[in-house]
Design a protein around this motif. Structure first.
Motif, mmCIF file in Angstrom:
data_model
loop_
_atom_site.group_PDB
_atom_site.id
_atom_site.type_symbol
_atom_site.label_atom_id
_atom_site.label_comp_id
_atom_site.label_asym_id
_atom_site.label_seq_id
_atom_site.Cartn_x
_atom_site.Cartn_y
_atom_site.Cartn_z
ATOM 1 N N VAL A 62 0.856 -1.173 0.000
ATOM 2 C CA VAL A 62 0.000 0.000 0.000
ATOM 3 C C VAL A 62 0.896 1.228 0.000
ATOM 4 C CG1 VAL A 62 -0.419 -0.420 2.457
ATOM 5 C CG2 VAL A 62 -1.771 1.268 1.286
ATOM 6 N N ILE A 63 0.579 2.154 -0.911
ATOM 7 C CA ILE A 63 1.404 3.356 -1.057
ATOM 8 C C ILE A 63 0.522 4.598 -0.893
ATOM 9 C CG2 ILE A 63 3.033 2.222 -2.604
ATOM 10 C CD1 ILE A 63 1.705 3.778 -4.918
ATOM 11 N N SER B 57 0.264 13.513 -0.674
ATOM 12 C CA SER B 57 1.094 13.206 0.492
ATOM 13 C C SER B 57 2.585 13.288 0.159
ATOM 14 C CB SER B 57 0.729 11.827 1.038
ATOM 15 O OG SER B 57 1.744 10.895 0.802
ATOM 16 N N THR B 58 3.391 13.717 1.142
ATOM 17 C CA THR B 58 4.828 13.846 0.875
ATOM 18 C C THR B 58 5.536 12.491 0.743
ATOM 19 O OG1 THR B 58 5.092 14.319 3.213
ATOM 20 C CG2 THR B 58 5.203 16.167 1.729
ATOM 21 N N PRO B 59 5.190 11.448 1.527
ATOM 22 C CA PRO B 59 5.822 10.151 1.244
ATOM 23 C C PRO B 59 5.448 9.638 -0.160
ATOM 24 C CG PRO B 59 4.814 10.127 3.411
ATOM 25 C CD PRO B 59 4.396 11.400 2.755
ATOM 26 N N SER C 21 7.026 3.453 3.869
ATOM 27 C CA SER C 21 7.234 4.258 5.070
ATOM 28 C C SER C 21 8.723 4.607 5.127
ATOM 29 C CB SER C 21 6.755 3.474 6.295
ATOM 30 O OG SER C 21 6.701 4.318 7.418
ATOM 31 N N TYR C 22 9.326 4.472 6.297
ATOM 32 C CA TYR C 22 10.725 4.882 6.453
ATOM 33 C C TYR C 22 11.562 3.744 7.024
ATOM 34 C CZ TYR C 22 8.574 9.484 6.085
ATOM 35 O OH TYR C 22 7.863 10.574 5.659
ATOM 36 N N GLN D 94 14.274 11.444 2.614
ATOM 37 C CA GLN D 94 13.441 12.592 2.937
ATOM 38 C C GLN D 94 14.197 13.418 3.957
ATOM 39 O OE1 GLN D 94 9.548 12.245 4.969
ATOM 40 N NE2 GLN D 94 8.875 13.842 3.558
ATOM 41 N N VAL D 95 14.474 14.653 3.596
ATOM 42 C CA VAL D 95 15.154 15.572 4.516
ATOM 43 C C VAL D 95 14.142 16.630 4.910
ATOM 44 C CG1 VAL D 95 17.057 17.186 4.804
ATOM 45 C CG2 VAL D 95 17.348 15.163 3.350
ATOM 46 N N GLU D 96 13.840 16.704 6.197
ATOM 47 C CA GLU D 96 12.854 17.676 6.668
ATOM 48 C C GLU D 96 13.577 18.933 7.134
ATOM 49 O OE1 GLU D 96 8.922 15.760 7.983
ATOM 50 O OE2 GLU D 96 10.406 15.126 9.459
#
Lengths: 506, 324
Positions: B152-153, B159-161, B212-213, B241-243
Motif C-alpha cells: 500500500v502506497i 502526500s509527501t511520502p 514508510s521509512y 526525505q530531509v525535513e
C-alpha cells in the motif's frame, strides 16, 4: 417568517458562493485541465450508482420497518443513524475488517477453498457509499411511510385492497414525494467523496473531483484550478437538486387523526422479504461497526490528556451548530412549504461544495481582517451549520409541506401566526424530523474535520483533529480508541435528540 | 464595520499573554501531538528563550507550503518547520523566506547546504514489512514487481511520502520509471491520501508491505517492544526525505526565530527527534539503543531544483501507468 426564510436562503447561497468567488478572484480566474474530465466522469458515475443502490436497498428496509414490530426495532431505527456519523477512515477500516484482503469474508472463502474477492475497485467504493448512505435513505423513506395517516391504511384494508393496490394508491405517491430529495441528497454527498473513493477505489483510476481539488489546493497551490473544479462540483450538485425539485410531487394524503394503528404484517413471500430486508440491514450496519470499534474499546482507559479538552470543544461546537442548523432548516422548510420553492436549491447546494474550497475561501476572505487562529471555532461552527443544513432541510420538508396543506388554512383562519403558530402547531407536528435532524447535525459536526484543520492552533484542536495528529505519530491504536470516544459521544448526542423527537410525537 | 467586526470576533479569541514575546511555529499535525516532538521541544526552548512558543498546524508537509502561499506576507508564523527538500524549490520561489544564518547540518548521508532551509531530521524511504510473515522480502523494485506481494502506497498528489516514492522510482530508473510502475500496478493493493491511512492498513494486516521509512521499525521495537517489523533493503538505493525548517522574512520576531533555528541543531532538540518523530537526527548525536539495525548502502536524492522540475512529468507517468 417568509422574509426570514428568504434572508436565510440568500445567506446560505452567499456562504456557498462567496468563498468560491474569493478563491477564483485571488487566483485571477478559473482553470480546468484534460485530466479533470475523466475525474468528472468517474465522480458522476460512482455518485449516480451509489445513490441508486442506496435508495433501492432502502425501500424494502423502510417498508419492512414501517409495518413489522419486533424486539429491538426502535434500537435498530436509532442505529440507522450510526454509519453516517462514523469518521470516514473508521468506516473504511470497518468495511475492510469484513471485506478486505484479510477480512472475515475472504478468510472464510479461502478456508472453504473458494477464490477470494477483492474489495478494491468500483465495487469497494459502492459498498462503502451504500454502507454510509443507505441507512440515511432508509430513515428518510421510513419517515415518508410514517407520514401516511394510519386511517388511509385502515380504509384500504376495509376496501380489501391487495398489496399491489395499496402500493399504487398509497405507497407510490409517497415514494414519488420522498425519493427525489433522498436521491439528490445522497448523490450530492457522494460527489464530494475523497478518501473513501481513493482508498477503496484502488488508486488513480478512482480519482474524484474532490481529490483533484485537494491536490490543487494543498500541493500545487493552483487556486484557479481548485476554483474551477469546485464550480464544476457545485453545478452538478445544483443540477441534481433541480432535477429532484422537478421530479417530486406532493402526495397529498390529507390530515389524519394521529392515531398510532399498527399496520398488519404481510403474508406469504412478502413476510419473508420483510424479514430478509431487516436481517440484511442489521448485519450490514452492525458488522463493520463492531469489527472496528470493539477491538479499540480497551484503549479507552489510557487516552492521552489532550483528548478531553478536545472532546469538550467538539461538544460545544456540535451543540452550537445543532441549534443554528435546526432554526435555519426549520425556517427554510416552512418557507419552502409556503411556496418559496427556490429555497430547495439554496438548501441542497452546500452538500456539493468542496469543504476544502469553502475553508480556503473563508480563509482568504477573513485572514486580512483577523488572525485565522482566533476564528477557528466560530468558523467551524458556521461551516458545520452550512454542511448539515441540507440534511435537516430534506428531513423537514415533506412534513412541513403536509403540515401547511393540512393545517395551514385552519391556522390562518384562526389568526395563528408568528411564535404562537410555531409553538402550538409547527414544532409539535415537526418534532420527529426535527429531533432526527438535530441528532444528525450534532453527530455530523462532532465528526467534522473539514475547516478546523486550516484554522486551528495547538490549543484549539477538536477531537477529530487530535485523532488525525495521533494517527500521524504512529499512535494508530490510541487514535482508534479516541475514535471510539468520538463515535460514542456523537452517537449519544444523536440518540438523545432523535429519541426526544420520536417521543414527542407520541 | 471592519473594525467592529474584528473587535467582535477577537472577543471570541483566547487573549494572548501580552508581555512575553510569542514565537509562532507553523508545522505539520503529527509534530504537535502528545507523542510527537512538539511538547518537549516547546518546553526546552521556552526554558532558554523567555518567550512563549505557539505551534500552529496546517495538515501535512505539503499543506504547510500551501498555507504559507495563501497567507503570503501577512502570515503570523515566524518559523516554518516540516517542509521537505522536494518542496523547497517551490517554497524558495515564494520569496517569503529569509536566510537562517546557521552552518549546514552535519549528519546527513548527502550534503545539504541551503541558505534558506535548515534540515532538522531525515530518513530514507523504505517498504516496511512483517519479517515473521515474509522471511525473504524483495530486494529491488523489479523483484517486488515480480512477486505476488501486495503493497500500500500514498498518493503523490496528496502526500509527501507518496511524492517521495514517485521521485525514488524516477531517481533509480529514469526513463524506465513508467515500465517499473506498470510492473508494480498489480502489486499495489491501493493508494491512500496520506501516510497514516496507509500505515493503518499495514498494521491491520491488510497489506504485506507499506511505503514508510527505514526508521519505522524502530518505533515498533522501542515504542511497542515488537521486533517483528523490518524494512526491505533495495539494491537501487533508497530515496531520502530531509525535513527542513526556515524563517519567514516577515517575522516580527526575527531574533527569536534565529535563536530557534540555532536551537533546532542543539542536542536538546535533536535528542527528542529519534523517539518522537521516528527520524534520524540531523546532527551527530548518539542514537537511542535499538534505534538502528542497518543502513541502506546507497542514498538517492534529487536536488531541490531537479525535484521540482521532475515532478509534473513523473506524476503524469505514474497516473497513466496505474490507470491502465
Amino acid at each position: 417568517m417568509a422574509k426570514l426564510a428568504v434572508a436565510i436562503g440568500l445567506f446560505a447561497l452567499i456562504l456557498v458562493t462567496a468563498p468560491l468567488v474569493a478563491v477564483a478572484y485571488r487566483a485571477g480566474g478559473l482553470g480546468l485541465s484534460a485530466a479533470d474530465w475523466s475525474a468528472l466522469r468517474f465522480t458522476l458515475w460512482q455518485a449516480l450508482l451509489s445513490a441508486i443502490l442506496s435508495v433501492l436497498l432502502a425501500i424494502p428496509v423502510a417498508k419492512a420497518l414501517s409495518r413489522r414490530h419486533f424486539f429491538g426495532r426502535s434500537t435498530l431505527i436509532t442505529l440507522l443513524g450510526a454509519p453516517f456519523l462514523l469518521p470516514v477512515i473508521v468506516a473504511v477500516m470497518g468495511l475492510l475488517a469484513l471485506f478486505g484482503r484479510s477480512g472475515v469474508l475472504n478468510t472464510a472463502l479461502s478456508a472453504l477453498g473458494l477464490p477470494t474477492l477483492s474489495i478494491y475497485g468500483l465495487q469497494g467504493v459502492l459498498i462503502a457509499h451504500v454502507f454510509l448512505n443507505f441507512p440515511l435513505a432508509t430513515r428518510m423513506i421510513l419517515q415518508g411511510w410514517q407520514a401516511i395517516p394510519a386511517e388511509r391504511f385502515r380504509l384500504a384494508e376495509s376496501l380489501s385492497f391487495t398489496p399491489r393496490e395499496i402500493h399504487r394508491h398509497l405507497e407510490r405517491p409517497m415514494l414519488i414525494e420522498v425519493l427525489p430529495g433522498t436521491f439528490a441528497t445522497i448523490f450530492a454527498m457522494c460527489l464530494t467523496s475523497f478518501a473513501v473513493a481513493l482508498i477503496l477505489g484502488g488508486g488513480p483510476r478512482a480519482t474524484t473531483l474532490e481529490l483533484a481539488i485537494y491536490q490543487a489546493v494543498r500541493f500545487e497551490f493552483d487556486l484557479a484550478h481548485a476554483a474551477g473544479l469546485a464550480l464544476l462540483q457545485v453545478l452538478v450538485g445544483g443540477l441534481a437538486a433541480l432535477v429532484a425539485w422537478i421530479a417530486a410531487r406532493q402526495a397529498g394524503f390529507g390530515a389524519g387523526l394521529d392515531r398510532r394503528l399498527p399496520l398488519p404484517a404481510p403474508t406469504g413471500w412478502r413476510l419473508w422479504l420483510d424479514s430478509t430486508a431487516i436481517l440484511f440491514a442489521t448485519l450490514f450496519l452492525l458488522g463493520p461497526m463492531l469489527a472496528v470499534l470493539l477491538p479499540a474499546i480497551s484503549g479507552l482507559l489510557d487516552l492521552p490528556s489532550q483528548v478531553w479538552p478536545a472532546l469538550a470543544r467538539s461538544l460545544a461546537v456540535a451543540l452550537g451548530s445543532t441549534l443554528l442548523t435546526c432554526v435555519t432548516a426549520l425556517v427554510l422548510a416552512l418557507g419552502a412549504a409556503r411556496g418559496q420553492r427556490w429555497l430547495d436549491i439554496a438548501a441542497t447546494l452546500p452538500l456539493a461544495t468542496s469543504g476544502l474550497v469553502l475553508g480556503t475561501g473563508l480563509f482568504v476572505l477573513l485572514q486580512p481582517l483577523i488572525p485565522p487562529a482566533s476564528l477557528a471555532l466560530p468558523v467551524t461552527l458556521l461551516v458545520n451549520t452550512l454542511l448539515a443544513l441540507p440534511f435537516a432541510y430534506r428531513l423537514l420538508l415533506p412534513e412541513a409541506r403536509a403540515l401547511e396543506t393540512d393545517y395551514g388554512r385552519l391556522a390562518d383562519s384562526l389568526g395563528l401566526h408568528g411564535l404562537a403558530r410555531l409553538r402550538l402547531l409547527s414544532l409539535p407536528r415537526l418534532a420527529r424530523p426535527l429531533g432526527f435532524s438535530a441528532g444528525l447535525t450534532a453527530a455530523l459536526s462532532m465528526g467534522d474535520l473539514g475547516v478546523i484543520a486550516l484554522f486551528a492552533s495547538e490549543s484549539q484542536a477538536t477531537l477529530p483533529l487530535v485523532i488525525q495528529r495521533l494517527s500521524g505519530a504512529y499512535k494508530q491504536d490510541v487514535a482508534a480508541a479516541a475514535s471510539v470516544l468520538l463515535v460514542a459521544s456523537s452517537f449519544a448526542l444523536f440518540w438523545l435528540f432523535d429519541r426526544k423527537g420520536r417521543n414527542a410525537q407520541a | 464595520m471592519r473594525i467592529s467586526l474584528a473587535a467582535f470576533i477577537s472577543c471570541l479569541a483566547i487573549p494572548a499573554a501580552a508581555e512575553t514575546p510569542v514565537l509562532t511555529v507553523l508545522t505539520y499535525d503529527s509534530f504537535i501531538s502528545e507523542w510527537g516532538p512538539g511538547p518537549a521541544v516547546e518546553k526546552a526552548f521556552e526554558s532558554i528563550c523567555s518567550c512563549d512558543v505557539r505551534f500552529v498546524s496546517g495538515g501535512d508537509g505539503a499543506s504547510l507550503l500551501a498555507r504559507l502561499q495563501l497567507e503570503g506576507a501577512s502570515s503570523e508564523a515566524d518559523v516554518v518547520l516540516g517542509l521537505d527538500t522536494n518542496l523547497t524549490a517551490a517554497a524558495e520561489a515564494t520569496g517569503l523566506f529569509a536566510p537562517h544564518g546557521q552552518p549546514a547540518a552535519n549528519a546527513l548521508p548527502t550534503a545539504y547546504d541551503n541558505a534558506l532551509f535548515l534540515p532538522y531530521d531525515w530518513s530514507w524511504f523504505a517498504f516496511v514489512y512483517d519479517k515473521t510473515k515474509h522471511p525473504n522480502p524483495p530486494k529491488s523494485f523489479e523483484e517486488l514487481a515480480a512477486s505476488d506481494l501486495k503493497v500500500v502506497i500514498q498518493d503523490p498528489r496528496s502526500s509527501t511520502p507518496g511524492l517521495g516514492l514517485l521521485l525514488w522510482v524516477k531517481a533509480a530508473y529514469g526513463d524506465r520509471a513508467a515500465e517499473i510502475w506498470t510492473g508494480l500496478s498489480d502489486n499495489i493493493l491501493t493508494v491512500t491520501p496520506g501516510w497514516s491511512e496507509a500505515y493503518g492498513l499495514f498494521t491491520e494486516g491488510e497489506a504485506d508491505m507499506v511505503l514508510s521509512y527505514v526508521t519505522s521499525p524502530a518505533y515498533h521495537r522501542i515504542g511497542e517492544q515488537d521486533d517483528t517489523k523490518d524494512w526491505a533493503p533495495f539494491s537501487e538505493g533508497h530515496y531520502l526525505q530531509v525535513e527542513v525548517s526556515g524563517i519567514l522574512a516577515n517575522s516580527d520576531q526575527p531574533e527569536l526565530a534565529q535563536a530557534f533555528m540555532a536551537f533546532t541543531q542543539s542536542p536538546e532538540f535533536q535528542s527528542v527527534i529519534p523517539e518522537t518523530n521516528w527520524m534520524y537526527p540531523a546532527t551527530d548525536i548518539a542514537l537511542p539503543e535499538g534505534f538502528e539495525t542497518t543502513r541502506p548502502e546507497k542514498s538517492l536524492l534529487f536536488s531541490d531544483v531537479e525535484a521540482q522540475s521532475t515532478r509534473q512529468a513523473a506524476l503524469e507517468e505514474w497516473q497513466s501507468s496505474l490507470s491502465q
